[in-house]
Design a protein around this motif. Structure first.
Motif, mmCIF file in Angstrom:
data_model
loop_
_atom_site.group_PDB
_atom_site.id
_atom_site.type_symbol
_atom_site.label_atom_id
_atom_site.label_comp_id
_atom_site.label_asym_id
_atom_site.label_seq_id
_atom_site.Cartn_x
_atom_site.Cartn_y
_atom_site.Cartn_z
ATOM 1 N N ASP A 185 24.969 36.054 64.240
ATOM 2 C CA ASP A 185 25.744 35.078 63.473
ATOM 3 C C ASP A 185 25.915 35.412 62.000
ATOM 4 O O ASP A 185 26.542 34.654 61.280
ATOM 5 C CB ASP A 185 25.064 33.698 63.573
ATOM 6 N N GLY A 186 25.338 36.462 61.529
ATOM 7 C CA GLY A 186 25.449 36.798 60.115
ATOM 8 C C GLY A 186 24.261 36.318 59.312
ATOM 9 O O GLY A 186 23.247 35.893 59.859
ATOM 10 N N PRO A 187 24.377 36.379 57.992
ATOM 11 C CA PRO A 187 23.248 36.090 57.107
ATOM 12 C C PRO A 187 22.694 34.673 57.261
ATOM 13 O O PRO A 187 23.422 33.729 57.547
ATOM 14 C CB PRO A 187 23.835 36.276 55.709
ATOM 15 N N LEU A 188 21.399 34.572 57.031
ATOM 16 C CA LEU A 188 20.682 33.308 57.151
ATOM 17 C C LEU A 188 19.925 33.042 55.861
ATOM 18 O O LEU A 188 19.262 33.935 55.326
ATOM 19 C CB LEU A 188 19.684 33.401 58.317
ATOM 20 N N ILE A 189 20.027 31.826 55.357
ATOM 21 C CA ILE A 189 19.199 31.378 54.247
ATOM 22 C C ILE A 189 18.065 30.588 54.880
ATOM 23 O O ILE A 189 18.307 29.671 55.664
ATOM 24 C CB ILE A 189 19.985 30.467 53.281
ATOM 25 N N ILE A 190 16.831 30.956 54.547
ATOM 26 C CA ILE A 190 15.694 30.254 55.137
ATOM 27 C C ILE A 190 14.728 29.807 54.046
ATOM 28 O O ILE A 190 14.367 30.588 53.169
ATOM 29 C CB ILE A 190 14.996 31.086 56.225
ATOM 30 N N ALA A 191 14.375 28.534 54.093
ATOM 31 C CA ALA A 191 13.398 27.959 53.173
ATOM 32 C C ALA A 191 12.027 28.106 53.824
ATOM 33 O O ALA A 191 11.781 27.546 54.880
ATOM 34 C CB ALA A 191 13.718 26.490 52.921
ATOM 35 N N CYS A 192 11.154 28.900 53.196
ATOM 36 C CA CYS A 192 9.841 29.197 53.783
ATOM 37 C C CYS A 192 8.844 29.429 52.663
ATOM 38 O O CYS A 192 9.118 30.192 51.739
ATOM 39 C CB CYS A 192 9.947 30.445 54.661
ATOM 40 N N SER A 193 7.681 28.823 52.759
ATOM 41 C CA SER A 193 6.686 28.960 51.698
ATOM 42 C C SER A 193 6.352 30.423 51.417
ATOM 43 O O SER A 193 6.307 30.828 50.265
ATOM 44 C CB SER A 193 5.430 28.167 52.028
ATOM 45 N N ALA A 194 6.069 31.228 52.428
ATOM 46 C CA ALA A 194 5.812 32.675 52.285
ATOM 47 C C ALA A 194 4.899 32.970 51.098
ATOM 48 O O ALA A 194 5.181 33.826 50.268
ATOM 49 C CB ALA A 194 7.129 33.437 52.185
ATOM 50 N N LEU A 195 3.785 32.262 51.018
ATOM 51 C CA LEU A 195 2.942 32.291 49.832
ATOM 52 C C LEU A 195 2.199 33.602 49.607
ATOM 53 O O LEU A 195 1.915 33.964 48.467
ATOM 54 C CB LEU A 195 1.921 31.145 49.882
ATOM 55 N N THR A 212 27.840 29.053 49.421
ATOM 56 C CA THR A 212 28.176 30.393 49.912
ATOM 57 C C THR A 212 28.782 30.393 51.315
ATOM 58 O O THR A 212 29.304 31.415 51.748
ATOM 59 C CB THR A 212 26.924 31.293 49.939
ATOM 60 N N GLY A 213 28.635 29.282 52.035
ATOM 61 C CA GLY A 213 29.107 29.238 53.410
ATOM 62 C C GLY A 213 28.151 29.877 54.400
ATOM 63 O O GLY A 213 28.462 30.008 55.586
ATOM 64 N N LEU A 214 26.958 30.274 53.946
ATOM 65 C CA LEU A 214 25.968 30.877 54.835
ATOM 66 C C LEU A 214 25.205 29.790 55.582
ATOM 67 O O LEU A 214 25.134 28.648 55.146
ATOM 68 C CB LEU A 214 24.993 31.749 54.034
ATOM 69 N N THR A 215 24.608 30.166 56.697
ATOM 70 C CA THR A 215 23.815 29.242 57.502
ATOM 71 C C THR A 215 22.443 29.063 56.869
ATOM 72 O O THR A 215 21.871 30.012 56.340
ATOM 73 C CB THR A 215 23.664 29.786 58.933
ATOM 74 N N CYS A 216 21.916 27.856 56.969
ATOM 75 C CA CYS A 216 20.634 27.521 56.375
ATOM 76 C C CYS A 216 19.672 27.025 57.448
ATOM 77 O O CYS A 216 20.073 26.301 58.363
ATOM 78 C CB CYS A 216 20.860 26.433 55.331
ATOM 79 N N ALA A 217 18.407 27.415 57.338
ATOM 80 C CA ALA A 217 17.367 26.930 58.248
ATOM 81 C C ALA A 217 16.114 26.643 57.426
ATOM 82 O O ALA A 217 15.884 27.272 56.398
ATOM 83 C CB ALA A 217 17.057 27.958 59.326
ATOM 84 N N ASP A 218 15.330 25.696 57.893
ATOM 85 C CA ASP A 218 14.072 25.371 57.230
ATOM 86 C C ASP A 218 12.928 25.882 58.093
ATOM 87 O O ASP A 218 12.850 25.546 59.280
ATOM 88 C CB ASP A 218 13.957 23.859 57.019
ATOM 89 N N ALA A 219 12.059 26.675 57.506
ATOM 90 C CA ALA A 219 10.933 27.248 58.248
ATOM 91 C C ALA A 219 10.036 26.179 58.842
ATOM 92 O O ALA A 219 9.362 26.430 59.844
ATOM 93 C CB ALA A 219 10.131 28.179 57.349
ATOM 94 N N ASP A 220 10.025 24.996 58.241
ATOM 95 C CA ASP A 220 9.204 23.910 58.793
ATOM 96 C C ASP A 220 9.551 23.630 60.250
ATOM 97 O O ASP A 220 8.693 23.251 61.036
ATOM 98 C CB ASP A 220 9.356 22.627 57.978
#
Length: 179
Positions: A81-91, A33-41
């Motif tokens: 910076d626009g939309p962010l994809i974030i990997a997060c457990s968020a259980l 998608t060209g979006l920015t990605c971050a890892d919650a870790d």
């Protein structure tokens, strides 16, 4: 749930237990998608990492500062910076509520898989601070998203490409042109 294009989206939170593929799917989704990605870790304080590495489950008190830092990053990134994809457990629902904090432009993607499938993935994983021995506590903590959350559920018993295809289709995202 409404669909979103990147210009009306602040964040996509990829959630699930450890080993569900959050980081892998987030990276592939960002590439497509060209979006920015971050890892919650990367937002965990060292004390949390030390606890998890020692096989000690985190408490809610451990998680609140971490979750507030992620929510602030979503706000900052969306504004600058626009939309962010974030990997997060968020259980837990309360964790997702804190991350979304009333925003209508945040979507949650729950990466769902069986405990047996995920245990197999964790057994094959190397060099990660989250030991597979904590998987039982992750499933015990997990509160699957409900229909009143801005969430979709995606099965992870397929290839990463297929999982990403499903997310792009269901969130009505636009793919970026290849470079």
């Amino acid at each position: 749930m409404t669909t979103s294009s990147p210009d009306t989206l602040a964040a996509i939170i990829l959630m699930g237990v450890s080993g569900s593929g959050k980081s892998t799917v987030a990276s592939a989704l960002a590439q497509r998608t060209g979006l920015t990605c971050a890892d919650a870790d990367s937002f965990h304080p060292q004390a949390n990492i030390t606890k998890m590495h020692a096989g000690i489950p985190l408490t809610d008190e451990d998680r609140w500062p971490w979750l507030r830092a992620i929510a602030a990053a979503i706000d900052h990134h969306a504004a600058a910076d626009g939309p962010l994809i974030i990997a997060c457990s968020a259980l837990k629902r309360a964790y997702r509520d804190l991350l979304v904090h009333g925003r209508r432009d945040v979507r949650i993607v729950y990466l769902r898989g069986s405990q047996a499938l995920i245990a197999g993935r964790l057994a094959a994983r190397r060099d990660h601070f989250m030991p597979s021995s904590l998987l039982d506590s992750q499933f015990a903590t997990l509160e699957e998203p409900t229909s009143d959350e801005p969430a979709i559920t995606v099965g992870i018993d397929a290839s990463v490409e297929t999982v990403v295809d499903d997310i792009i289709r269901r969130l009505d995202l636009t793919e970026s042109a290849p470079s």
